[in-house]
Design an enzyme around this catalytic site. Structure first.
Site, short mmCIF file in Angstrom:
data_model
loop_
_atom_site.label_atom_id
_atom_site.label_comp_id
_atom_site.label_asym_id
_atom_site.label_seq_id
_atom_site.Cartn_x
_atom_site.Cartn_y
_atom_site.Cartn_z
N ASN A 24 57.34 -39.11 -56.64
CA ASN A 24 57.26 -40.56 -56.80
C ASN A 24 58.55 -41.08 -56.15
O ASN A 24 59.64 -40.70 -56.58
CB ASN A 24 57.22 -40.83 -58.31
CG ASN A 24 57.79 -42.16 -58.73
OD1 ASN A 24 57.77 -43.12 -57.98
ND2 ASN A 24 58.31 -42.21 -59.95
N LYS A 79 59.73 -44.01 -56.22
CA LYS A 79 60.28 -45.15 -56.99
C LYS A 79 60.50 -46.36 -56.07
O LYS A 79 59.71 -46.58 -55.16
CB LYS A 79 61.57 -44.72 -57.70
CG LYS A 79 61.35 -43.44 -58.52
CD LYS A 79 62.41 -43.15 -59.52
CE LYS A 79 62.06 -41.87 -60.26
NZ LYS A 79 62.93 -41.55 -61.36
N GLU A 132 57.49 -36.34 -68.97
CA GLU A 132 58.77 -36.69 -68.38
C GLU A 132 59.67 -37.28 -69.46
O GLU A 132 59.61 -38.49 -69.73
CB GLU A 132 58.57 -37.72 -67.27
CG GLU A 132 57.63 -37.25 -66.18
CD GLU A 132 57.87 -37.97 -64.85
OE1 GLU A 132 58.10 -37.29 -63.86
OE2 GLU A 132 57.85 -39.21 -64.83
N GLY A 147 66.27 -39.01 -63.65
CA GLY A 147 67.21 -39.79 -62.83
C GLY A 147 68.63 -39.24 -62.77
O GLY A 147 68.94 -38.22 -63.41
N SER A 200 64.61 -34.55 -63.47
CA SER A 200 65.68 -33.71 -62.93
C SER A 200 65.22 -32.31 -62.53
O SER A 200 65.92 -31.32 -62.74
CB SER A 200 66.85 -33.62 -63.91
OG SER A 200 67.48 -34.88 -64.04
N HIS A 215 54.88 -44.66 -66.37
CA HIS A 215 56.15 -43.98 -66.07
C HIS A 215 57.25 -44.53 -66.98
O HIS A 215 57.24 -45.71 -67.34
CB HIS A 215 56.52 -44.20 -64.59
CG HIS A 215 57.74 -43.40 -64.19
ND1 HIS A 215 59.01 -43.87 -64.37
CD2 HIS A 215 57.86 -42.16 -63.66
CE1 HIS A 215 59.87 -42.96 -63.95
NE2 HIS A 215 59.20 -41.91 -63.51
N GLU A 220 60.13 -45.58 -66.45
CA GLU A 220 60.78 -46.82 -66.00
C GLU A 220 59.87 -48.04 -66.24
O GLU A 220 60.36 -49.13 -66.50
CB GLU A 220 61.21 -46.68 -64.53
CG GLU A 220 62.38 -45.70 -64.43
CD GLU A 220 62.37 -44.80 -63.21
OE1 GLU A 220 61.71 -45.14 -62.20
OE2 GLU A 220 63.01 -43.73 -63.26
P1 13P Z 1 64.04 -37.33 -61.03
O1 13P Z 1 63.48 -36.03 -60.52
O2 13P Z 1 64.88 -38.03 -60.00
O3 13P Z 1 64.75 -37.14 -62.34
O4 13P Z 1 62.81 -38.31 -61.31
C1 13P Z 1 61.66 -37.81 -61.91
C2 13P Z 1 60.62 -38.86 -61.97
O5 13P Z 1 60.84 -39.93 -62.50
C3 13P Z 1 59.30 -38.55 -61.39
O6 13P Z 1 58.37 -39.53 -61.70
#
Ligand code: 13P
Length: 260
Positions: free
Chosen positions: A12, A14, A173, A179, A220, A100, A102
């Protein structure tokens, strides 16, 4: 509860990458992964809305599926700023990422809105990639499994097993793992949560479907933990953010986990 071990791997992007950035990323990715069959790995990319139409053209004859990062539950209506399932279908979207971290924690999406979005994606024949995960505070109170149960049971309460079987993927997640400020998860913690998720899916959807739904891990993920996480039979794939935003890194991690 053994699960068919097929690999799911995607990213993703983002709110990064313009149309030009996404086009370049996808061109490089298609080239780098052209020898990987869907049987070896189900690959997917989820770029920003503005880049989706261009991305779709580039991915047309490839083995990489295309996803959108969000969607409204209504087909049309007075919903300024929203994108409907009909609009996503029109440009050939395969997957819709729903709930998600976020979206839930920055934009206040609720479990009930997530439920309506999952239902809408499935109704339109798109794969719903339902994201679930507990916050750090919930983990500290040791209620992570309860939270995951609530998120899954709310989102899937009206979904038929026959639809889920074809059109549902889950991504676990944990909010605290995602992040730049996230903490990578331990294998033992991931194992416990994925086992719990699998048992809730079986509860809701029955043994056969519950065991067949792909459950991915995200948060991560990097070159150090990717293979370790996938050694768990209940982890069917990886949903990667920043470690996969360069085509060469995506490809390197993919080959590392496929051991080719
Ligand atoms: P990161 O791998 O940067 O932590 O993000 C994961 C994510 O939000 C996938 O949707």
């Amino acid at each position: 509860m053994e699960e068919t071990k097929k690999l799911y791997f995607g990213t993703n992007t983002k709110m990064y990458k313009t149309i030009a950035d996404t086009t370049k990323f996808i061109e490089e990715l298609v080239e780098a992964t052209h020898d990987i069959s869907p049987e070896q790995a189900r690959l997917f990319v989820i770029p920003s809305f503005t880049a989706l139409a261009e991305a779709q053209k580039k991915l047309n004859d490839s083995n990489i599926m295309l996803g959108a990062q969000n969607m409204c539950w209504e087909d049309e209506g007075e919903y300024t700023g929203e994108i409907s399932p009909v609009m996503l279908k029109e440009i050939g979207i395969d997957i819709v990422e729903i709930g998600h971290s976020e979206r839930r924690h920055v934009f206040g999406e609720t479990d009930y809105q997530v439920k309506k979005k999952v239902e809408a994606a499935i109704r339109h024949g798109m794969t719903a990639l339902l994201c679930i995960g507990e916050t750090k505070e919930q983990k500290d109170c040791n209620i992570q499994d309860e939270i995951l149960s609530i998120q899954l049971k709310t989102a899937l309460s009206s979904i038929k097993s026959t639809d889920a079987d074809k059109l549902l993927w889950i991504a676990y997640e944990p909010v605290w793992a995602i992040g730049v400020n996230g903490t990578p998860i331990s294998k033992s913690y991931a194992t416990k949560r994925h086992k719990h998720i699998r048992s809730v899916l079986v509860d809701i959807l029955g043994e056969e479907t519950g065991c067949s739904i792909p459950v991915l891990y995200g948060g991560s993920v990097n070159m150090d933990n990717a293979r370790i996480l996938l050694s768990d039979p209940n982890i069917n794939g990886l949903f990667v953010g920043r470690s996969a935003w360069e085509a060469k890194n995506f490809n390197k991690m993919l080959r590392h986990i496929l051991e080719i």
